[in-house]
Design a protein around this motif. Sequence first.
Motif, mmCIF file in Angstrom:
data_model
loop_
_atom_site.group_PDB
_atom_site.id
_atom_site.type_symbol
_atom_site.label_atom_id
_atom_site.label_comp_id
_atom_site.label_asym_id
_atom_site.label_seq_id
_atom_site.Cartn_x
_atom_site.Cartn_y
_atom_site.Cartn_z
ATOM 1 N N THR A 183 0.831 -1.204 0.000
ATOM 2 C CA THR A 183 0.000 0.000 0.000
ATOM 3 C C THR A 183 0.866 1.254 0.000
ATOM 4 O O THR A 183 2.008 1.244 0.467
ATOM 5 C CB THR A 183 -0.933 0.035 1.227
ATOM 6 N N SER A 184 0.306 2.319 -0.535
ATOM 7 C CA SER A 184 0.983 3.618 -0.495
ATOM 8 C C SER A 184 1.208 3.999 0.956
ATOM 9 O O SER A 184 0.396 3.696 1.827
ATOM 10 C CB SER A 184 0.132 4.692 -1.179
ATOM 11 N N GLY A 185 2.307 4.673 1.202
ATOM 12 C CA GLY A 185 2.592 5.116 2.561
ATOM 13 C C GLY A 185 4.073 5.230 2.795
ATOM 14 O O GLY A 185 4.889 5.138 1.879
ATOM 15 N N THR A 186 4.409 5.442 4.043
ATOM 16 C CA THR A 186 5.804 5.611 4.441
ATOM 17 C C THR A 186 6.334 4.311 5.022
ATOM 18 O O THR A 186 5.682 3.679 5.854
ATOM 19 C CB THR A 186 5.931 6.743 5.472
ATOM 20 N N TYR A 187 7.514 3.933 4.589
ATOM 21 C CA TYR A 187 8.200 2.731 5.041
ATOM 22 C C TYR A 187 9.557 3.147 5.615
ATOM 23 O O TYR A 187 10.074 4.212 5.296
ATOM 24 C CB TYR A 187 8.395 1.752 3.870
ATOM 25 N N VAL A 188 10.101 2.298 6.447
ATOM 26 C CA VAL A 188 11.407 2.550 7.062
ATOM 27 C C VAL A 188 12.414 1.596 6.441
ATOM 28 O O VAL A 188 12.104 0.426 6.217
ATOM 29 C CB VAL A 188 11.340 2.336 8.590
ATOM 30 N N TYR A 189 13.609 2.102 6.149
ATOM 31 C CA TYR A 189 14.656 1.221 5.623
ATOM 32 C C TYR A 189 15.866 1.243 6.547
ATOM 33 O O TYR A 189 16.103 2.200 7.289
ATOM 34 C CB TYR A 189 15.085 1.638 4.204
ATOM 35 N N LYS A 190 16.616 0.159 6.488
ATOM 36 C CA LYS A 190 17.919 0.070 7.135
ATOM 37 C C LYS A 190 18.875 -0.491 6.091
ATOM 38 O O LYS A 190 18.625 -1.554 5.522
ATOM 39 C CB LYS A 190 17.883 -0.834 8.359
ATOM 40 N N LEU A 191 19.923 0.237 5.851
ATOM 41 C CA LEU A 191 20.924 -0.155 4.866
ATOM 42 C C LEU A 191 22.256 -0.335 5.577
ATOM 43 O O LEU A 191 22.743 0.588 6.231
ATOM 44 C CB LEU A 191 21.043 0.924 3.783
ATOM 45 N N ASP A 192 22.823 -1.520 5.480
ATOM 46 C CA ASP A 192 24.159 -1.812 6.017
ATOM 47 C C ASP A 192 25.039 -2.227 4.855
ATOM 48 O O ASP A 192 24.643 -3.075 4.051
ATOM 49 C CB ASP A 192 24.110 -2.964 7.027
ATOM 50 N N PHE A 193 26.212 -1.624 4.769
ATOM 51 C CA PHE A 193 27.156 -2.063 3.746
ATOM 52 C C PHE A 193 28.581 -1.860 4.218
ATOM 53 O O PHE A 193 28.841 -1.088 5.132
ATOM 54 C CB PHE A 193 26.899 -1.380 2.398
ATOM 55 N N GLN A 194 29.475 -2.607 3.593
ATOM 56 C CA GLN A 194 30.882 -2.561 3.956
ATOM 57 C C GLN A 194 31.704 -2.520 2.681
ATOM 58 O O GLN A 194 31.451 -3.266 1.737
ATOM 59 C CB GLN A 194 31.248 -3.790 4.782
ATOM 60 N N SER A 195 32.686 -1.636 2.669
ATOM 61 C CA SER A 195 33.573 -1.551 1.512
ATOM 62 C C SER A 195 34.679 -2.595 1.650
ATOM 63 O O SER A 195 34.881 -3.166 2.730
ATOM 64 C CB SER A 195 34.184 -0.151 1.408
ATOM 65 N N ILE A 196 35.385 -2.828 0.559
ATOM 66 C CA ILE A 196 36.426 -3.858 0.600
ATOM 67 C C ILE A 196 37.592 -3.446 1.503
ATOM 68 O O ILE A 196 38.364 -4.295 1.916
ATOM 69 C CB ILE A 196 36.936 -4.223 -0.811
ATOM 70 N N ASP A 197 37.693 -2.152 1.845
ATOM 71 C CA ASP A 197 38.743 -1.738 2.780
ATOM 72 C C ASP A 197 38.331 -1.943 4.236
ATOM 73 O O ASP A 197 39.070 -1.626 5.157
ATOM 74 C CB ASP A 197 39.163 -0.289 2.540
ATOM 75 N N GLY A 198 37.109 -2.478 4.464
ATOM 76 C CA GLY A 198 36.645 -2.788 5.800
ATOM 77 C C GLY A 198 35.800 -1.710 6.451
ATOM 78 O O GLY A 198 35.273 -1.909 7.547
ATOM 79 N N SER A 199 35.637 -0.556 5.806
ATOM 80 C CA SER A 199 34.806 0.512 6.366
ATOM 81 C C SER A 199 33.336 0.086 6.319
ATOM 82 O O SER A 199 32.840 -0.338 5.276
ATOM 83 C CB SER A 199 34.980 1.803 5.575
ATOM 84 N N SER A 200 32.652 0.204 7.460
ATOM 85 C CA SER A 200 31.246 -0.189 7.549
ATOM 86 C C SER A 200 30.363 1.036 7.688
ATOM 87 O O SER A 200 30.746 2.023 8.324
ATOM 88 C CB SER A 200 31.024 -1.101 8.759
ATOM 89 N N TYR A 201 29.168 0.951 7.093
ATOM 90 C CA TYR A 201 28.220 2.055 7.106
ATOM 91 C C TYR A 201 26.832 1.518 7.385
ATOM 92 O O TYR A 201 26.464 0.447 6.908
ATOM 93 C CB TYR A 201 28.212 2.771 5.746
ATOM 94 N N THR A 202 26.069 2.274 8.153
ATOM 95 C CA THR A 202 24.657 1.973 8.388
ATOM 96 C C THR A 202 23.867 3.240 8.137
ATOM 97 O O THR A 202 24.205 4.298 8.665
ATOM 98 C CB THR A 202 24.417 1.486 9.831
ATOM 99 N N LYS A 203 22.851 3.130 7.320
ATOM 100 C CA LYS A 203 21.961 4.252 7.005
ATOM 101 C C LYS A 203 20.548 3.815 7.302
ATOM 102 O O LYS A 203 20.139 2.711 6.952
ATOM 103 C CB LYS A 203 22.067 4.652 5.525
ATOM 104 N N THR A 204 19.791 4.676 7.961
ATOM 105 C CA THR A 204 18.376 4.407 8.205
ATOM 106 C C THR A 204 17.580 5.636 7.804
ATOM 107 O O THR A 204 18.107 6.754 7.784
ATOM 108 C CB THR A 204 18.109 4.098 9.689
ATOM 109 N N GLY A 205 16.331 5.425 7.456
ATOM 110 C CA GLY A 205 15.489 6.545 7.074
ATOM 111 C C GLY A 205 14.135 6.047 6.615
ATOM 112 O O GLY A 205 13.766 4.893 6.833
ATOM 113 N N THR A 206 13.416 6.945 5.948
ATOM 114 C CA THR A 206 12.095 6.590 5.447
ATOM 115 C C THR A 206 12.036 6.730 3.933
ATOM 116 O O THR A 206 12.764 7.519 3.340
ATOM 117 C CB THR A 206 10.999 7.481 6.070
ATOM 118 N N ILE A 207 11.185 5.917 3.354
ATOM 119 C CA ILE A 207 10.912 5.953 1.918
ATOM 120 C C ILE A 207 9.391 5.994 1.777
ATOM 121 O O ILE A 207 8.676 5.264 2.450
ATOM 122 C CB ILE A 207 11.513 4.729 1.180
#
Length: 108
Positions: A80-104
């Motif tokens: 359904t149409s509306g607001t959803y929450v996302y969580k994005l986790d990723f890591q680069s090959i140099d080992g740096s880790s990132y977490t992003k959260t927000g709404t879509i």
Amino acid sequence: KMVVSVLRKISFIYDNNFCFIPTVFSPNQDNLNEVFQPIISNLNLNKYQLIVFDRWGKETFTSSSYEEHWVGTYKGVSATSGTYVYKLDFQSIDGSSYTKTGTITLIR
């Protein structure tokens, strides 16, 4: 007679010069903004996970592949149409880790 106007401009969150995350998409078969997929550029990925939750916290979509994107469905049925929450986790090959959260926002 009702007239509905939808803004077709897509906003992005710009972070660390390499991660663009759309804030709205419209999977309505008009070939404009059909999928939700964070764009990660200038970074080689070692790990990736995207999870989308509905407003009640139920996991609606998950992927561990950067090539896979959310098309606005849950178990094969249009979400359904509306607001959803996302969580994005990723890591680069140099080992740096990132977490992003927000709404879509999903617009049909």
